[in-house]
Design a protein around this motif. Structure first.
Motif, PDB file in Angstrom:
ATOM      1  N   VAL A  84       0.863  -1.171   0.000  1.00 51.68           N
ATOM      2  CA  VAL A  84       0.000   0.000   0.000  1.00 51.68           C
ATOM      3  C   VAL A  84       0.905   1.227   0.000  1.00 51.68           C
ATOM      4  O   VAL A  84       1.902   1.278   0.719  1.00 51.68           O
ATOM      5  CB  VAL A  84      -0.975   0.000   1.204  1.00 51.68           C
ATOM      6  N   SER A  86       1.162   5.553   0.051  1.00 52.12           N
ATOM      7  CA  SER A  86       0.497   6.845   0.257  1.00 52.12           C
ATOM      8  C   SER A  86       1.377   7.958  -0.287  1.00 52.12           C
ATOM      9  O   SER A  86       2.605   7.879  -0.226  1.00 52.12           O
ATOM     10  CB  SER A  86       0.184   7.097   1.744  1.00 52.12           C
ATOM     11  N   THR A  98      -6.118   7.990   6.755  1.00 51.06           N
ATOM     12  CA  THR A  98      -5.135   7.120   6.115  1.00 51.06           C
ATOM     13  C   THR A  98      -4.452   6.230   7.142  1.00 51.06           C
ATOM     14  O   THR A  98      -4.265   5.019   6.918  1.00 51.06           O
ATOM     15  CB  THR A  98      -4.090   7.959   5.355  1.00 51.06           C
ATOM     16  N   ILE A 102      -4.603   2.142   7.071  1.00 46.43           N
ATOM     17  CA  ILE A 102      -3.405   1.313   6.987  1.00 46.43           C
ATOM     18  C   ILE A 102      -3.349   0.320   8.153  1.00 46.43           C
ATOM     19  O   ILE A 102      -3.004  -0.849   7.973  1.00 46.43           O
ATOM     20  CB  ILE A 102      -2.142   2.190   6.937  1.00 46.43           C
ATOM     21  N   LYS A 103      -3.710   0.770   9.340  1.00 43.82           N
ATOM     22  CA  LYS A 103      -3.749  -0.134  10.495  1.00 43.82           C
ATOM     23  C   LYS A 103      -4.755  -1.258  10.271  1.00 43.82           C
ATOM     24  O   LYS A 103      -4.496  -2.429  10.603  1.00 43.82           O
ATOM     25  CB  LYS A 103      -4.103   0.647  11.755  1.00 43.82           C
ATOM     26  N   LEU A 105      -5.776  -2.420   7.331  1.00 43.55           N
ATOM     27  CA  LEU A 105      -5.239  -3.298   6.291  1.00 43.55           C
ATOM     28  C   LEU A 105      -4.206  -4.253   6.864  1.00 43.55           C
ATOM     29  O   LEU A 105      -4.207  -5.453   6.572  1.00 43.55           O
ATOM     30  CB  LEU A 105      -4.607  -2.454   5.172  1.00 43.55           C
ATOM     31  N   LYS A 106      -3.315  -3.723   7.696  1.00 45.13           N
ATOM     32  CA  LYS A 106      -2.272  -4.564   8.286  1.00 45.13           C
ATOM     33  C   LYS A 106      -2.855  -5.600   9.244  1.00 45.13           C
ATOM     34  O   LYS A 106      -2.289  -6.684   9.415  1.00 45.13           O
ATOM     35  CB  LYS A 106      -1.242  -3.688   9.001  1.00 45.13           C
ATOM     36  N   TYR A 113       3.835  -1.176   3.851  1.00 47.41           N
ATOM     37  CA  TYR A 113       3.388   0.203   3.621  1.00 47.41           C
ATOM     38  C   TYR A 113       4.555   1.059   3.148  1.00 47.41           C
ATOM     39  O   TYR A 113       5.563   1.197   3.837  1.00 47.41           O
ATOM     40  CB  TYR A 113       2.776   0.764   4.900  1.00 47.41           C
ATOM     41  N   TYR A 115       5.626   4.742   2.367  1.00 47.20           N
ATOM     42  CA  TYR A 115       5.251   6.116   2.704  1.00 47.20           C
ATOM     43  C   TYR A 115       6.082   7.084   1.872  1.00 47.20           C
ATOM     44  O   TYR A 115       7.294   7.174   2.024  1.00 47.20           O
ATOM     45  CB  TYR A 115       5.500   6.338   4.197  1.00 47.20           C
ATOM     46  N   LEU A 141       2.120   8.928  10.320  1.00 48.24           N
ATOM     47  CA  LEU A 141       2.332   7.910   9.290  1.00 48.24           C
ATOM     48  C   LEU A 141       3.726   7.306   9.268  1.00 48.24           C
ATOM     49  O   LEU A 141       3.890   6.151   8.863  1.00 48.24           O
ATOM     50  CB  LEU A 141       2.006   8.496   7.910  1.00 48.24           C
ATOM     51  N   SER A 145       5.132   3.094   8.592  1.00 46.69           N
ATOM     52  CA  SER A 145       5.740   2.731   7.305  1.00 46.69           C
ATOM     53  C   SER A 145       6.780   1.636   7.462  1.00 46.69           C
ATOM     54  O   SER A 145       7.407   1.463   8.510  1.00 46.69           O
ATOM     55  CB  SER A 145       6.373   3.959   6.652  1.00 46.69           C
TER      56      SER A 145
END
Length: 285
Positions: A84, A86, A98, A102-103, A105-106, A113, A115, A141, A145
């Motif tokens: 992913v 960003s 965002t 991401i959290k 998704l993980k 991720y 970044y 963020l 990452s």
């Protein structure tokens, strides 16, 4: 054979413009040229990139972003995704959304991720988003990452230090509590050691520096960082090592810029990106 092999996805959280090739307009194109599905999550909707004399648009409302994220999560897209990315994130609300996405998704799947800070460069003499948003992006963020792809200005900003040579670079990264544990792909590195003035990318990984070079095409256009990171994520999804992915992405971008220069264009267009795809036609592991 897994579903991820059959139908790989990359989730790309970036700006969307009505015309031009920045943000997801360029990153999605590069990802799709690899035969990979791009799940494009818009962070801001603009009529064109912000280097134009006139542009209109606004940040995506957090409520809308959350709904899009929920839809992506509920159809199990994470199970088809390894990476992913960003990019341009201007509002604090979208930065928060965002981070939450991401959290989530993980939590669903083992996702890497990438970044890309996208908040300034030396070309514009510093930040092109408000300092408050840049600092908030770093706060929310950076720790999430696994890989980051800052340009030279952005890495200096993240480190809070001026970097002019390789020793300063490695010393500053190793001393940083957060960055020392990350894989850093420093794009457009500006080091005194680069006496030939080539385009240089430096990989900083586990305290070691690796150097990658490409021809310096005498043209300056917007969106190159977005295109590079999109290509990098696609190369990694295809099974390339980080070193192979960096060099191929650099070669691809060089071909795009060579076309722009040869045809006297002021920015990238679809043909510039499309004609460079032969660089991507390699045997993947």
């Amino acid at each position: 054979m897994t579903n991820n092999t059959i139908e790989p996805h990359i989730i790309s959280i970036q700006s969307t413009v009505s015309t031009g090739y920045v943000g997801n307009n360029s990153a999605s194109f590069a990802i799709q040229l690899h035969g990979i599905n791009c799940v494009a999550m818009p962070t801001i909707l603009l009529s064109s990139h912000t280097d134009k004399p006139v542009y209109y648009g606004e940040a995506v409302p957090k409520e809308l972003f959350d709904k899009l994220a929920r839809g992506v999560l509920e159809i199990n897209t994470a199970q088809l995704t390894q990476y992913v990315v960003s990019g341009y994130l201007k509002s604090k609300e979208i930065i928060d959304a965002t981070a939450k996405f991401i959290k989530q998704l993980k939590a669903q799947h083992s996702i890497t991720y990438i970044y890309d800070p996208v908040f300034g460069d030396t070309r514009t003499d510093g930040l092109y988003i408000p300092k408050e948003q840049a600092d908030y992006s770093k706060e929310r963020l950076l720790s999430l990452s696994d890989i980051l792809t800052p340009n030279h200005f952005e890495l200096e900003y993240l480190l809070g230090k001026r970097i002019t040579n390789e020793q300063e670079l490695i010393t500053a990264v190793q001393a940083d509590e957060v960055l020392s544990s990350k894989i850093i792909v420093l794009t457009t590195a500006e080091m005194k050691e680069n006496v030939n003035h080539q385009v240089e990318v430096i990989l900083i990984n586990q305290g070691k520096l690796s150097h990658f070079y490409a021809d310096n095409i005498p043209v300056e256009v917007v969106g190159t960082g977005d295109l590079f990171t999109g290509t990098l994520s696609a190369q990694l999804t295809k099974g390339r090592t980080i070193e192979e992915a960096i060099q191929t992405s650099m070669n691809f971008l060089s071909e795009v810029l060579r076309y722009v220069h040869l045809h006297g264009l002021k920015e990238m267009n679809a043909m510039a990106i499309l004609q460079a795809q032969d660089v991507l036609a390699v045997k993947y592991k």
